[in-house]
Design a protein around this motif. Structure first.
Motif, PDB file in Angstrom:
ATOM      1  N   ILE A   1       0.815  -1.219   0.000  1.00 16.18           N
ATOM      2  CA  ILE A   1       0.000   0.000   0.000  1.00 16.18           C
ATOM      3  C   ILE A   1       0.847   1.266   0.000  1.00 16.18           C
ATOM      4  O   ILE A   1       0.402   2.316  -0.470  1.00 16.18           O
ATOM      5  CB  ILE A   1      -1.002  -0.014   1.176  1.00 16.18           C
ATOM      6  N   LEU A   2       2.071   1.205   0.494  1.00 12.85           N
ATOM      7  CA  LEU A   2       2.948   2.372   0.544  1.00 12.85           C
ATOM      8  C   LEU A   2       3.895   2.456  -0.655  1.00 12.85           C
ATOM      9  O   LEU A   2       4.703   3.385  -0.733  1.00 12.85           O
ATOM     10  CB  LEU A   2       3.750   2.362   1.849  1.00 12.85           C
ATOM     11  N   ASP A   3       3.795   1.525  -1.577  1.00 18.61           N
ATOM     12  CA  ASP A   3       4.664   1.508  -2.755  1.00 18.61           C
ATOM     13  C   ASP A   3       4.371   2.736  -3.627  1.00 18.61           C
ATOM     14  O   ASP A   3       3.213   3.063  -3.898  1.00 18.61           O
ATOM     15  CB  ASP A   3       4.422   0.226  -3.559  1.00 18.61           C
ATOM     16  N   ASP A   4       5.435   3.419  -4.078  1.00 15.76           N
ATOM     17  CA  ASP A   4       5.287   4.637  -4.874  1.00 15.76           C
ATOM     18  C   ASP A   4       4.643   4.364  -6.245  1.00 15.76           C
ATOM     19  O   ASP A   4       3.980   5.231  -6.813  1.00 15.76           O
ATOM     20  CB  ASP A   4       6.651   5.299  -5.099  1.00 15.76           C
TER      21      ASP A   4
ATOM     22  N   LEU B   1      -0.478   3.502 -10.974  1.00 18.03           N
ATOM     23  CA  LEU B   1      -1.378   2.449 -11.449  1.00 18.03           C
ATOM     24  C   LEU B   1      -2.846   2.795 -11.165  1.00 18.03           C
ATOM     25  O   LEU B   1      -3.725   2.518 -11.979  1.00 18.03           O
ATOM     26  CB  LEU B   1      -1.017   1.103 -10.807  1.00 18.03           C
ATOM     27  N   VAL B   2      -3.090   3.424 -10.023  1.00 20.76           N
ATOM     28  CA  VAL B   2      -4.456   3.832  -9.677  1.00 20.76           C
ATOM     29  C   VAL B   2      -4.947   4.897 -10.663  1.00 20.76           C
ATOM     30  O   VAL B   2      -6.107   4.861 -11.096  1.00 20.76           O
ATOM     31  CB  VAL B   2      -4.530   4.330  -8.211  1.00 20.76           C
ATOM     32  N   ARG B   3      -4.056   5.822 -11.053  1.00 20.38           N
ATOM     33  CA  ARG B   3      -4.433   6.836 -12.048  1.00 20.38           C
ATOM     34  C   ARG B   3      -4.749   6.192 -13.397  1.00 20.38           C
ATOM     35  O   ARG B   3      -5.717   6.559 -14.065  1.00 20.38           O
ATOM     36  CB  ARG B   3      -3.331   7.888 -12.202  1.00 20.38           C
ATOM     37  N   GLN B   4      -3.924   5.233 -13.798  1.00 19.44           N
ATOM     38  CA  GLN B   4      -4.189   4.520 -15.052  1.00 19.44           C
ATOM     39  C   GLN B   4      -5.523   3.771 -14.970  1.00 19.44           C
ATOM     40  O   GLN B   4      -6.292   3.747 -15.935  1.00 19.44           O
ATOM     41  CB  GLN B   4      -3.073   3.520 -15.354  1.00 19.44           C
TER      42      GLN B   4
END
Length: 166
Positions: A91-94, A99-102
């Motif tokens: 969850i803290l991975d940059d 990926l969420v935006r994509q």
């Protein structure tokens, strides 16, 4: 908005020209429904399965829906792939934010393609009615633009002939 009716189900009185144009437009729209959508993009087995399931869900899909359906399936597949990748990351991975935006971009694309496919038979009949109205207006304009042949009044013709005969 009221559901559109077929010309054969209409109770309102319409002119013969309008009835003929509506019947022609309705035939065109109904003829579209007799074909089956086919994928227009390269798809893997999972995408083909999704495509076939969606195509079977709606009897009104036809070959003209192939592009929107193919793009919908592709976007759904990509959305799911991103979802799997996001779940695998901490969850803290940059990289997760990108990926969420994509994924949000694919979500919008899914909504657009689903909207493009939402033409039910009622909507297609409504579209046929609009096509008929346009065809009627085009005929009216063509009649107005056609050279008007002025009818000759036979009495005036006799008077003119007498005038020139003197």
């Amino acid at each position: 908005m009221r559901p559109a009716k077929s010309v054969s189900e209409m109770t309102a009185k319409i002119s013969k020209i309008e009835q003929k144009e509506r019947e022609n437009a309705e035939k065109q729209v109904k003829a579209l429904g007799k074909s089956v959508p086919e994928p227009v993009t390269a798809m893997n087995d999972i995408e083909l399965t999704i495509f076939e399931k969606y195509a079977a869900l709606n009897d009104n899909f036809n070959e003209f829906d192939s592009t929107a359906l193919s793009l919908l399936v592709n976007s759904l597949y990509q959305y799911n792939e991103l979802n799997v990748a996001i779940k695998e990351l901490d969850i803290l991975d940059d990289r997760r934010a990108g990926l969420v935006r994509q994924q949000a971009t694919y979500d919008k694309a899914i909504q657009q393609h689903a909207t493009a496919l939402s033409l039910s038979l009622t909507n297609r009949l409504r579209m046929a009615n609009e096509m008929a109205k346009v065809a009627i207006e085009e005929k009216k304009l063509a009649n107005m633009e056609a050279p008007q042949v002025q009818e000759v009044n036979p009495l005036l013709a006799v008077l003119e002939a007498r005038k020139h005969a003197k």
